[in-house]
Enzyme design. Structure first.
Site, PDB file in Angstrom:
ATOM      1  N   LYS A 223      36.954  42.053  46.795  1.00 53.10           N
ATOM      2  CA  LYS A 223      36.133  41.001  47.455  1.00 53.10           C
ATOM      3  C   LYS A 223      35.943  41.546  48.801  1.00 53.10           C
ATOM      4  O   LYS A 223      36.353  42.557  49.091  1.00 53.10           O
ATOM      5  CB  LYS A 223      37.381  39.921  47.838  1.00 53.10           C
ATOM      6  CG  LYS A 223      38.567  40.229  48.682  1.00 53.10           C
ATOM      7  CD  LYS A 223      38.316  39.773  50.160  1.00 53.10           C
ATOM      8  CE  LYS A 223      39.411  40.063  51.080  1.00 53.10           C
ATOM      9  NZ  LYS A 223      39.270  41.250  51.934  1.00 53.10           N
TER      10      LYS A 223
ATOM     11  N   ASP B  98      45.726  36.913  49.486  1.00 53.08           N
ATOM     12  CA  ASP B  98      44.486  37.218  49.135  1.00 53.08           C
ATOM     13  C   ASP B  98      44.500  36.909  47.734  1.00 53.08           C
ATOM     14  O   ASP B  98      43.379  36.785  47.046  1.00 53.08           O
ATOM     15  CB  ASP B  98      43.835  38.597  49.329  1.00 53.08           C
ATOM     16  CG  ASP B  98      43.449  38.570  50.615  1.00 53.08           C
ATOM     17  OD1 ASP B  98      42.983  37.761  51.392  1.00 53.08           O
ATOM     18  OD2 ASP B  98      43.273  40.043  50.975  1.00 53.08           O
TER      19      ASP B  98
END
Length: 295
Positions: A10, A154
């Protein structure tokens, strides 16, 4: 039983730090985006006389023991299975006993370590997702997200992927319109920055940035406008003056933005040239609309 899981990296299109919480984490607002750079997990679950976890992989930069987030994800997942005499877990575990399984995971590591790309988090999210598939989806999506939130900030995003607004400490997600774009990554090979270091240094900044770029970028996405003018990372301000390698990247590519706590920078619609051997560079990547998935 075996499954292969793709675990995407990401980037943070924006990352703004709002305040420190009583639990030691920080409230943030961030637009996160998955990209087509993947770690690959090969997850095997076999009947066994005892419960055991075996990790292996292609990288010599990560541990393959209980300190690895993948190991912790296995432990957490299997802890929800019933033990003998613990009938309260029987519905969740559908009668299985975790002590009868040996879990092995081989990690093909392609995402750089300590890079701000959620490599550890996406592998842990992929572990939970893959084990759930192997064991007949014993957890609902909501329950999987609850497990993710126990392991890190996350993981919830990595599980879902695409483009999302992340708030709270990163676990509260709002789906945003997806834009496909080309991007490149550059990272000093020998430099990794921990989230603890970056957030600690940010807390010491007297005049903290306050550009509210997240709100502007979300508006651009919802209007299907270009987003390049709104890319921003508060933590870049916190660490860049301490590392000449990061300053070199910024001087060579002023439009580049740091992802997460660093030390990777990204740029949209730009190819990084090999300006020094000390830097890892990955060109030709693109944004993707999904998170962890079966290979």
């Amino acid at each position: 039983m075996e499954i292969k899981v793709k675990c995407p990296a990401k980037i943070n299109l924006t990352l703004e730090i709002l305040n420190k919480r009583s639990d030691g984490f920080h409230d943030i607002q961030s637009v996160m985006q998955t990209i087509d750079l993947f770690d690959i997990l090969t997850i095997t679950a076999e009947k066994s006389n005892k419960f055991e976890i075996k990790l292996s992989g292609t990288s010599d930069e990560i541990p393959y023991d209980e300190s690895n987030l993948v190991y912790k994800a296995i432990e957490l997942f299997m802890s929800k299975f019933p033990r003998p005499g613990e009938e309260e877990y029987s519905e969740l575990g559908k009668g299985r006993n975790a002590s009868n399984y040996s879990i092995s995971i081989q990690i093909e590591k392609n995402i750089p370590v300590a890079a701000g790309l959620a490599g550890g988090s996406t592998d842990a999210a992929g572990t939970l997702w893959g084990l759930n598939k192997l064991f007949d989806n014993i957890f609902s999506d909501k329950e999987l997200h609850e497990l993710c939130a126990k392991l890190g900030s996350d993981l919830n995003f990595c599980l879902e992927g695409g483009c999302r607004l992340a708030t709270g400490r990163g676990e509260i997600l709002e789906k945003l319109p997806f834009q496909e774009f080309r991007l490149s990554l550059v990272k000093p090979k020998s430099l990794g920055i921990s989230a603890k270091e970056a957030y600690t240094k940010f807390s010491l900044i007297e005049n903290k940035p306050n550009f509210n770029m997240t709100k502007k970028l979300v508006k651009a996405l919802k209007s299907n406008n270009d987003i390049e003018d709104f890319l921003h990372n508060d933590l870049e301000f916190a660490v860049i003056n301490d590392y000449k390698e990061l300053q070199e990247i910024k001087m060579e590519y002023p439009e580049a933005i740091m992802s997460g706590s660093g030390s990777t920078f990204f740029a949209i619609n730009v190819d990084f040239k090999d300006f020094r051997d000390e830097f890892w560079i990955k060109n030709g990547l693109k944004s993707i609309p999904y998170g962890v998935c079966e290979k």
